[in-house]
Design a protein around this motif. Sequence first.
Motif, short mmCIF file in Angstrom:
data_model
loop_
_atom_site.label_atom_id
_atom_site.label_comp_id
_atom_site.label_asym_id
_atom_site.label_seq_id
_atom_site.Cartn_x
_atom_site.Cartn_y
_atom_site.Cartn_z
N LYS A 1 -33.10 -12.19 -29.17
CA LYS A 1 -34.40 -12.28 -28.50
C LYS A 1 -34.94 -13.71 -28.55
O LYS A 1 -35.48 -14.22 -27.56
N LEU A 2 -34.80 -14.34 -29.72
CA LEU A 2 -35.29 -15.71 -29.87
C LEU A 2 -34.51 -16.66 -28.97
O LEU A 2 -35.09 -17.55 -28.34
N LEU A 3 -33.20 -16.48 -28.90
CA LEU A 3 -32.37 -17.32 -28.04
C LEU A 3 -32.75 -17.16 -26.57
O LEU A 3 -32.80 -18.14 -25.82
N ALA A 4 -33.00 -15.94 -26.16
CA ALA A 4 -33.38 -15.68 -24.77
C ALA A 4 -34.66 -16.44 -24.42
O ALA A 4 -34.77 -17.01 -23.33
N GLN A 5 -35.60 -16.47 -25.35
CA GLN A 5 -36.84 -17.20 -25.13
C GLN A 5 -36.58 -18.70 -25.05
O GLN A 5 -37.11 -19.39 -24.17
N ASP B 1 -30.97 -22.19 -33.73
CA ASP B 1 -30.72 -23.60 -33.37
C ASP B 1 -29.22 -23.88 -33.25
O ASP B 1 -28.79 -24.59 -32.33
N LYS B 2 -28.44 -23.32 -34.16
CA LYS B 2 -26.99 -23.54 -34.14
C LYS B 2 -26.37 -22.97 -32.86
O LYS B 2 -25.54 -23.61 -32.21
N ILE B 3 -26.79 -21.77 -32.50
CA ILE B 3 -26.24 -21.15 -31.29
C ILE B 3 -26.71 -21.87 -30.04
O ILE B 3 -25.95 -22.04 -29.08
N THR B 4 -27.96 -22.32 -30.05
CA THR B 4 -28.47 -23.09 -28.92
C THR B 4 -27.65 -24.34 -28.68
O THR B 4 -27.33 -24.70 -27.55
N GLU B 5 -27.26 -25.01 -29.77
CA GLU B 5 -26.41 -26.18 -29.67
C GLU B 5 -25.07 -25.84 -29.03
O GLU B 5 -24.54 -26.59 -28.21
N GLY C 1 -34.44 -19.32 -21.77
CA GLY C 1 -34.93 -18.78 -20.51
C GLY C 1 -33.97 -17.78 -19.89
O GLY C 1 -33.92 -17.59 -18.68
N PHE C 2 -33.18 -17.11 -20.75
CA PHE C 2 -32.23 -16.11 -20.30
C PHE C 2 -32.83 -14.71 -20.45
O PHE C 2 -33.79 -14.51 -21.20
N LEU C 3 -32.24 -13.75 -19.78
CA LEU C 3 -32.61 -12.35 -19.94
C LEU C 3 -31.97 -11.83 -21.22
O LEU C 3 -30.82 -12.13 -21.52
N TYR C 4 -32.70 -11.06 -22.00
CA TYR C 4 -32.14 -10.42 -23.19
C TYR C 4 -31.92 -8.95 -22.89
O TYR C 4 -32.83 -8.24 -22.45
N LEU C 5 -30.70 -8.47 -23.14
CA LEU C 5 -30.38 -7.06 -22.94
C LEU C 5 -29.96 -6.44 -24.26
O LEU C 5 -28.92 -6.79 -24.83
#
Length: 205
Positions: A5-9, A196-200, A12-16
């Motif tokens: 959920k945090l990554l989606a925010q 943060d790690k996954i965002t990178e 700017g992606f959809l979270y399913l």
Amino acid sequence: STIAKLLAQKLGFLYLDTGAMYRAIGLKVFENGVSAGDEKSVEELLEKTELDIIYDGGVQKIILDGKDVSAAIREHNISTYASDVSKIKAVRLKMVDMQREIASKQNCILDGRDIGTFVLPNSDLKIFLTANVSERAKRRWNELRAKGVDCDLEQIKKDIETRDYNDSHRDFAPLRQAEDAVAIDTSDMTIERVADKITELVKSE
């Protein structure tokens, strides 16, 4: 799901929330008094089931047979039903068809136990998140206590171990790490650090 959920925010992606879909089927099985191990009865119930995922104000809601069950599916006892019905091939195929259709239309983040290996094997980035059982049980215990739910930490730990075993030993689409997935052990990491790690990793794709 917290990380997803945090990554989606952030991105700017959809979270399913795929797990919520299985929980909805588990809830229906529970409410109808059907044994989750009775595949024939579950499949018959599935044929009479209408499941929709809607977004209201950016919040995902699970609609089961016209009723919002977003809160009901989070009851602790529904976890076991969700794990049991997810072993049934007909249930998984119905859920996977829905998930693939949604993912084909937009950038999205899916979390679940067979996403990288079965649901979306050609996805751009696969992350295999893990943590030791004690830490996962503690996190779940804190989450439930924050909601005012009285629960036993040791029982939660046993339930997690049982679910892990069931999901990794089912015949169809078992839980396992995809060969091209990046494994991240979150046992000693904060939620923000994991995100943060996954965002990178996403931005480096």
